[in-house]
Structures are given as structure tokens and as C-alpha cells.
Design an enzyme around this catalytic site. Structure first.
Site, PDB file in Angstrom:
ATOM      1  N   CYS A  22       0.845  -1.202   0.000  1.00  0.00           N
ATOM      2  CA  CYS A  22       0.000   0.000   0.000  1.00  0.00           C
ATOM      3  C   CYS A  22       0.884   1.257   0.000  1.00  0.00           C
ATOM      4  O   CYS A  22       1.500   1.562  -1.004  1.00  0.00           O
ATOM      5  CB  CYS A  22      -0.969  -0.045   1.184  1.00  0.00           C
ATOM      6  SG  CYS A  22      -2.319   1.132   1.023  1.00  0.00           S
TER       7      CYS A  22
ATOM      8  N   HIS B 102      -3.519  -5.683   1.097  1.00  0.00           N
ATOM      9  CA  HIS B 102      -2.797  -5.932   2.350  1.00  0.00           C
ATOM     10  C   HIS B 102      -2.748  -7.421   2.696  1.00  0.00           C
ATOM     11  O   HIS B 102      -3.608  -7.901   3.440  1.00  0.00           O
ATOM     12  CB  HIS B 102      -3.501  -5.188   3.490  1.00  0.00           C
ATOM     13  CG  HIS B 102      -3.299  -3.710   3.467  1.00  0.00           C
ATOM     14  ND1 HIS B 102      -2.257  -3.098   4.119  1.00  0.00           N
ATOM     15  CD2 HIS B 102      -4.005  -2.727   2.868  1.00  0.00           C
ATOM     16  CE1 HIS B 102      -2.329  -1.786   3.931  1.00  0.00           C
ATOM     17  NE2 HIS B 102      -3.384  -1.536   3.167  1.00  0.00           N
TER      18      HIS B 102
ATOM     19  N   GLU C 291      -0.787  -8.792   4.777  1.00  0.00           N
ATOM     20  CA  GLU C 291      -0.498  -8.965   6.213  1.00  0.00           C
ATOM     21  C   GLU C 291      -1.758  -8.913   7.059  1.00  0.00           C
ATOM     22  O   GLU C 291      -1.750  -9.329   8.212  1.00  0.00           O
ATOM     23  CB  GLU C 291       0.513  -7.896   6.668  1.00  0.00           C
ATOM     24  CG  GLU C 291      -0.043  -6.524   7.011  1.00  0.00           C
ATOM     25  CD  GLU C 291      -0.438  -5.681   5.799  1.00  0.00           C
ATOM     26  OE1 GLU C 291      -0.511  -6.209   4.667  1.00  0.00           O
ATOM     27  OE2 GLU C 291      -0.701  -4.471   6.008  1.00  0.00           O
TER      28      GLU C 291
END
Lengths: 80, 229
Positions: free
Chosen positions: B86, B203, B205
Site C-alpha cells: 500500500c 494488504h 499482512e
């Protein structure tokens, strides 16, 4: 001296903010408004007094930070 | 596997990256403040999501010139893998480690929701645990995720297999309906030429634990552990 840098999106690169402004102007009843492009104005005070050297400094600033030349153009105005 | 997460002022996904790395690699990453000139040798550097320096000037522009980035660029040049998520993707483009730029979303709206991405190649450190063409569901949260590069650059990226992920529908169709931000050719993530640097807007994660509502991001970190341990 003072320098002004105008940063604008390159032609052909989508400018959604310009498009939103164009739509808003139409809503306000302004007729005959074509394409609208939005940009940035950056004013810089320089210690330098030689216009050519001042311009060269600002040119370097544009290249390294102030404009992303993938998507943006810049124009420099030097005022003594 | 040793890792580092670079923390810029207004990074807000640094702790998410830390948690994912600690859980999956079994070692806590070094959390490196942006003003640091150097940091310990690591096998992976992560540039996390967020709004570094308040997105002043352009998203990622200030962070790209922060002191720590000189070291990150030098290490990337030596082949140390770098993952930019990002805002990290925006920083990588602004720092010149990846081609192109991230522009304001075409809708002008901030987009915060799950999207689907198609894995364009499993031939990389980052995607080896995904099948070619697999569809992963990951969240996005960005206002400036609209990937732009000129046609020649895009053609070159495609010819060299540097497109990592494309936005798609849940069944894997790469069409406009699956594109949350107007990115050219539905590009969600790209590699550098050596595929040691990956930048992506979604994302991974944030989807590494069932408690977070998904685990489709886990394979990226598991693949990195396998390749770098």
C-alpha cells in the site's frame, strides 16, 4: 528571489479531481466549461540572487522531489 | 528468517506487518524508525501501509527521501528482498525501485474493502506458495491506488513477467468490475526486473489469521520464509 513551480498532470493522464471540478461548475450553471485540469502551486524563497542559478536549483528540486515526472509536468517561474 | 519493518511517521500498518512476520517467521522483526541511517542485516525489508508524512506533496514522496530509504535502496541494489504494501508500494515507486506511479483513485473515493486479486505468476520469492492464476481475497484501504505507467512501460512489465497481481472478480476474471481504483490493466502489484522487490496495494499482512477473516495473505509470508531461511 522567489520561485513559483506549477505542477500539473500530463495530458492523457486521468485527472479525477479536475473532472469533479468540471462537474461542479456545470452544476452551478456555468456553461461552456470544457476540460478542467487541477494542479499544484509551490512557492519557494531562495537565497540565490542570480536568476539562472536560481532556476537551475529549482529545476533540480522539481526533478528530484517536487514533481513526479511519470505523471506530472512542471513549469518554473523565477521572480527577482 | 530475519526481517525489518520500516516505520515512517503515520505508518499505520507497521504493527500488522510486525504481527504477521512474528507469527509466521517465529522471530520478531526489527522495527526501524525512518530517521535511522542504518539497521541490522536482514533477509527481508517491509515497507508497511499507512500515510507516511501525511501524504504531503504526493503519497510516498517524502518517505522516499527519508534517511532510512538511502539504506533500503542500497540493500535492494544488492538483492535484499523488499516488500512494499500500500503506502509501501507508493514509496517504492517514488524511490525509483519500481516503475510507474500511484495516482488518486479514479472514483475519487477512498476504497476500504476486500478485493480479489489474481496471482499472475508463482515464479517469485513472494508468490511461490500460490498457484499460477490463483485468486486471493485481500483487503484494500487507499485513496491513491490507481496504478499508472505509460503503454511502453506496461508492455515491458508484461513481457518480463513483472506483473504480480491483477484485480479480478471472485472467479478470476480480469475485468473493469473487479478494479477498485482504475489501475491500468487492473494492476494490483508489480515486481522489479529481478523480482526481488514487490509492491502491491492490497494488504496480505491483514489476512494471515482466521480471526482476521481470512488467511489468503499467509502464503506470501510462508513462501518468503521457505525461500529466505
Amino acid at each position: 528571489m522567489k520561485a513559483r513551480v506549477h505542477v500539473t498532470l500530463k495530458q492523457g493522464v486521468l485527472d479525477p479531481q479536475g473532472t469533479a471540478i468540471q462537474g461542479a461548475l456545470a452544476h452551478l450553471g456555468f456553461e461552456g466549461v470544457g476540460d478542467v485540469r487541477q494542479g499544484k502551486l509551490i512557492e519557494i524563497d531562495l537565497q540565490e540572487s542570480d536568476p539562472a542559478r536560481g532556476r537551475a536549483q529549482v529545476e533540480e528540486m522539481c526533478r528530484r522531489l517536487l514533481a513526479n515526472t511519470v505523471i506530472e509536468n512542471y513549469a518554473i517561474e523565477v521572480m527577482s | 528468517m530475519r526481517s525489518a519493518v520500516i516505520v515512517f511517521p503515520a505508518s499505520n500498518c507497521d504493527r500488522d506487518a510486525e504481527t504477521a512476520l512474528r507469527d509466521i517467521t517465529g522471530r520478531a522483526p526489527h522495527m526501524v524508525w525512518h530517521a535511522e541511517g542504518t539497521f541490522p542485516e536482514v533477509d527481508l525489508i517491509v515497507l508497511p501501509g499507512g500515510f507516511s508524512y501525511g501524504d504531503y506533496l504526493r503519497a510516498g514522496a517524502m518517505a522516499a527521501h527519508s534517511p532510512v530509504m538511502r539504506e533500503v535502496v542500497a540493500r535492494a541494489g544488492r538483492g535484499v528482498p523488499v516488500l512494499g504494501i500500500c503506502n509501501g508500494f507508493q514509496v517504492l515507486c517514488e524511490a525509483g525501485l519500481l516503475p510507474g506511479a500511484l495516482m488518486r483513485n479514479a472514483s475519487l473515493k477512498f476504497v476500504g474493502r476486500d478485493v480479489h486479486v489474481r496471482v499472475e505468476t508463482s515464479q517469485s520469492l513472494f508468490t511461490s506458495r500460490y498457484a499460477n492464476g490463483a485468486v486471493a481475497r485481500m483487503p484494500v484501504a487507499h485513496g491513491d491506488g490507481n496504478y499508472y505507467a505509460d503503454d511502453a512501460t506496461l508492455d515491458r512489465l508484461e513481457e518480463r513477467g513483472q506483473v504480480a497481481f491483477r484485480y479480478c472478480t471472485p472467479d478470476g476474471a480480469v475485468v473493469e468490475a473487479g478494479n477498485p481504483n482504475g489501475a491500468r490493466r487492473n494492476i494490483a502489484g508489480i515486481f522489479n526486473e529481478t523480482k526481488t522487490v514487490l509492491g502491491l496495494m492490497p494488504h496480505p499482512e491483514r489476512v494471515c489469521d482466521p480471526l482476521l477473516g481470512g488467511t489468503d495473505g499467509r502464503a506470501m509470508f510462508e513462501g518468503l520464509v521457505e525461500a529466505l531461511t
